[in-house]
Design a protein around this motif. Structure first.
Motif, short mmCIF file in Angstrom:
data_model
loop_
_atom_site.label_atom_id
_atom_site.label_comp_id
_atom_site.label_asym_id
_atom_site.label_seq_id
_atom_site.Cartn_x
_atom_site.Cartn_y
_atom_site.Cartn_z
N GLU A 1 0.78 -1.27 -0.08
CA GLU A 1 0.08 0.05 0.20
C GLU A 1 0.94 1.31 0.07
N GLY A 2 2.30 1.13 0.21
CA GLY A 2 3.08 2.21 0.22
C GLY A 2 3.81 2.23 1.58
N GLY A 3 4.78 3.04 1.50
CA GLY A 3 5.90 3.28 2.57
C GLY A 3 6.64 4.24 2.53
N GLU A 4 7.84 4.23 3.28
CA GLU A 4 8.94 5.30 3.32
C GLU A 4 10.40 4.97 3.83
N PHE A 5 11.32 5.40 3.68
CA PHE A 5 12.39 5.16 4.18
C PHE A 5 12.44 5.78 5.58
N VAL A 6 12.93 4.75 6.54
CA VAL A 6 13.45 5.42 7.75
C VAL A 6 14.66 5.47 8.22
#
Length: 260
Positions: A27-32
């Motif tokens: 569904e989506g995400g990001e760099f952490v």
């Protein structure tokens, strides 16, 4: 989702390495961003497992042997397909380290992708058809040409880097470099009587999509020369079977007879 800043190192730790890990799902995400204590000889998988053990226990990553033999920890480091257990952190000294999942396959969670499509392709390849029952005698020079593709650990980095799959998403019509190496090991077996050029050209193989960029060879952790020793010889066999006038005529005749 966690905040973008994490401090994994203790106050006494003098050196840390900052690593950015992709967190998310289909569904989506990001760099952490995470700070990890730097240890001499550390590989990227070490840093990822530190994050999982000490900072974010819900981080999903697939690994097994940590010795570059199982191929399960395939991912991308700064956009380049890599085995995380074989990629040293100090190779990126002074650079940002961004760890992400393989882009050619559906994302399950974080660094884990669904590679089951590859096993479907494997099942579609025409099987080995021996000229006689084993055991049989083979010459050493015939055996040697089979050694190289057998080194494959099925990390699928070559599949991930291939632009036909990575950028153009031709999964239904293209087997990919890993399976061209597998087909080569069958086609060049002196005891095999099977024929796979139809599969390669008109069937599931789709070898015509490959334009020989050699990117698959470049990322192979086993240093298998997929392009020169597998793909090019298979392309030559396809050309011989389909564009040699005599063979073309025989195929037309056989095709008409089969249709009678």
């Amino acid at each position: 989702m966690e905040s973008s800043q994490h401090r994994g190192a203790s106050p006494e730790t003098q050196k840390t390495v900052r690593i950015n890990i992709y967190r998310g799902d289909a569904e989506g995400g990001e760099f952490v961003e995470y700070d990890v204590p730097l240890v001499e000889g550390m590989v990227v998988l070490d840093a990822v497992l530190y994050v999982q053990a000490h900072i974010s226990p819900d981080l999903a990553v697939r690994w097994n042997c940590k010795a570059a033999h199982c191929g399960s920890c395939g991912g991308e480091v700064n956009g380049r397909p890599k085995l995380l257990c074989k990629t040293r952190v100090d190779d990126y000294e002074g650079e940002e380290i961004r760890v992400s999942p393989m882009r050619a396959f559906p994302l399950i969670k974080d660094l884990v992708t669904d590679v089951s499509w590859n096993y479907e392709v494997a099942r579609s390849i025409p099987e080995f058809k021996p000229a006689e029952k084993a055991p049989f005698t083979m010459y050493e020079e015939d055996v040697e040409r089979l050694y190289e593709p057998k080194r494959c650990i099925e990390c699928f980095l070559c599949q991930d880097v291939c632009h036909v799959l990575r950028s153009h998403h031709k999964h239904p019509a293209f087997a990919g470099p890993r399976f061209f190496a597998k087909i080569q090991s069958l086609e060049m077996h002196p005891m095999d009587t099977g024929h796979r050029t139809e599969y390669l050209k008109e069937g599931r193989g789709g070898i015509g999509f490959c334009n020989i960029t050699k990117c698959c060879t470049e990322v192979c952790p086993e240093h298998i020369n997929i392009t020169d020793n597998s793909i090019i010889p298979l392309k030559e066999r396809v050309v011989g079977d389909y564009y040699d006038p005599a063979k073309w005529l025989m195929r037309k005749i056989r095709g008409r007879r089969n249709g009678e």
